[in-house]
Write an enzyme that holds these catalytic residues in place. Structure first.
Site, PDB file in Angstrom:
ATOM      1  N   ARG A 175       0.956  -1.224  -0.197  1.00 22.91           N
ATOM      2  CA  ARG A 175       0.036   0.052  -0.045  1.00 22.91           C
ATOM      3  C   ARG A 175       0.898   1.202   0.056  1.00 22.91           C
ATOM      4  O   ARG A 175       0.534   2.296   0.744  1.00 22.91           O
ATOM      5  CB  ARG A 175      -0.989   0.052   1.111  1.00 22.91           C
ATOM      6  CG  ARG A 175      -1.897  -1.309   1.277  1.00 22.91           C
ATOM      7  CD  ARG A 175      -2.766  -1.375   0.073  1.00 22.91           C
ATOM      8  NE  ARG A 175      -3.647  -2.272   0.212  1.00 22.91           N
ATOM      9  CZ  ARG A 175      -3.406  -3.583  -0.322  1.00 22.91           C
ATOM     10  NH1 ARG A 175      -2.182  -3.800  -0.943  1.00 22.91           N
ATOM     11  NH2 ARG A 175      -4.154  -4.624  -0.092  1.00 22.91           N
ATOM     12  N   SER A 248     -11.077   0.892   3.418  1.00 22.19           N
ATOM     13  CA  SER A 248     -10.235   0.241   4.489  1.00 22.19           C
ATOM     14  C   SER A 248      -9.469   1.498   5.020  1.00 22.19           C
ATOM     15  O   SER A 248      -8.608   1.947   4.381  1.00 22.19           O
ATOM     16  CB  SER A 248      -9.111  -0.907   3.961  1.00 22.19           C
ATOM     17  OG  SER A 248      -9.960  -1.890   3.786  1.00 22.19           O
ATOM     18  N   GLU A 344      -4.438   4.079   6.043  1.00 23.85           N
ATOM     19  CA  GLU A 344      -4.244   4.053   4.643  1.00 23.85           C
ATOM     20  C   GLU A 344      -4.402   5.587   3.838  1.00 23.85           C
ATOM     21  O   GLU A 344      -3.946   5.761   3.029  1.00 23.85           O
ATOM     22  CB  GLU A 344      -5.098   3.046   3.927  1.00 23.85           C
ATOM     23  CG  GLU A 344      -4.741   1.594   4.052  1.00 23.85           C
ATOM     24  CD  GLU A 344      -5.421   0.539   3.098  1.00 23.85           C
ATOM     25  OE1 GLU A 344      -5.722   1.159   2.062  1.00 23.85           O
ATOM     26  OE2 GLU A 344      -5.525  -0.489   3.340  1.00 23.85           O
TER      27      GLU A 344
END
Length: 348
Positions: A175, A248, A344
């Protein structure tokens, strides 16, 4: 990595305007840009560089699905709207397909499936744009973007030139990419090229896919996997059009094997996944759920009642509300498990 200048492009002027960003971020946070432009044509990019030199900062906006925006965004905001999808080459090992940075990601995946360019089906229904996908190195259901990535063309705002970047230049990790660490607002991702494998093979090592009736009953096609992923995501995750969310909110933490083993001894049912380097990825959603956060709220910000990884705007939440809830969750998980969760989304 190669580059080329845009000096020959005829100059285009752009006039920034004040813009309400509330509907341009999937969390639905009330926010306004002091100066806003939309990029519909790469010929606008030299003008963008000139504007950026005069602005205090530049925020590049795609689908707004991975951002926590403040009430007021200073500087210049540029929304990427470039469109277009085209096959470049059908080689013996892969389809080479290019998509413009402003294309909707899910729409692009759907187009690929319809055209028989298989390989992105596990990444269906991820919100955002094609240009934002490499920034986050998006991943889901056993596939990461970097596994299908061939290269991209970006505009270097600071140097006012095009740059072609391969995977090494993008410095992909979980990520993460160079775009999240280089100076903010330096890069506009104009187009992305994907190498989609030939012959195609299904990726079904994710538990939710292995349990899905649609895939267990037949030799799965890419279309069947695409449909199954869409069903799973819709069952678990709220629609941002209905309930503001950024998908998320936390990364799954990756820890050394000895840390994972010690946690497994103390906490029955710990969910973890072995990584190629010997470390383990812990399920952040499980950690949050075990701390009792699923379905809870702090004021206007809450945790989704079906997926503890997702923070939601219950109506009227601002960035301060979302981040206060995120910090409370981080503190709770660290106190119980000694593991720090990392958000994130980009917090502006």
């Amino acid at each position: 990595m190669s580059n080329s200048s845009a000096d020959a492009v005829a100059p285009i002027s752009m006039s920034p305007v004040s813009q309400d960003l509330t509907r341009l971020n999937t969390l639905g946070l009330a926010s306004r840009a002091e100066a806003f432009v939309t990029l519909d044509d790469p010929a606008q990019l030299p003008a963008l560089s000139r504007l950026a030199r005069q602005a205090s900062s530049l925020l590049v906006l795609g689908g707004g699905s991975n951002l926590v925006l403040p009430e007021r965004v200073p500087g210049l905001v540029a929304r990427v709207g470039f469109k277009g999808v085209r096959p470049l080459q059908a080689g013996p090992d892969a389809w080479l397909v290019e998509a413009a940075g402003g294309e909707n990601w899910h729409g692009f995946v759907q187009t690929c499936i319809e055209q028989g360019w298989d390989g992105l089906e596990n990444l269906a229904l991820i919100p955002g744009t094609v240009g934002a996908a490499p920034v986050q190195n998006i991943g889901a259901y056993g596939v990461e973007l970097q596994e299908r990535f061939h290269g991209l063309t970006a505009w270097d705002v600071r140097e006012a030139r095009y740059v072609d970047m391969d995977a090494a230049a993008c410095r992909f990790s979980y990520r993460d990419s160079v775009f999240k660490h280089d100076e903010p607002g330096r890069w506009i991702i104009v187009s992305v090229r994907f190498a989609l494998p030939r012959p195609w093979r299904p990726v079904l090592n994710y538990p939710d896919l292995q349990r899905h009736a649609r895939l267990a009953a037949q030799a799965p096609t890419a279309r069947a996997i695409f449909d199954a992923v869409c069903e799973i995501r819709r069952a678990k995750l709220p629609d941002p059009v209905v309930t503001g969310n950024a998908g998320s909110f936390f990364k799954n933490p990756i820890v050394p094997a000895d840390v994972r083993d010690a946690l497994a001894e103390r906490h029955a049912g710990l969910v973890s996944y072995a990584q190629p380097d010997g470390r383990y990825k812990l399920a952040a959603g499980w950690l949050i759920d075990q701390c009792g956060w699923k379905g809870r709220a702090l004021g206007a910000a809450g945790v989704h009642d079906r997926q503890a990884l997702v923070l939601v705007n219950r109506g009227g939440a601002g960035a301060a509300d979302i981040m206060a809830l995120a910090r409370a969750i981080q503190e709770s998980v660290f106190e119980r498990y000694g593991v720090r969760l990392e958000p994130e989304p980009v917090v502006v």
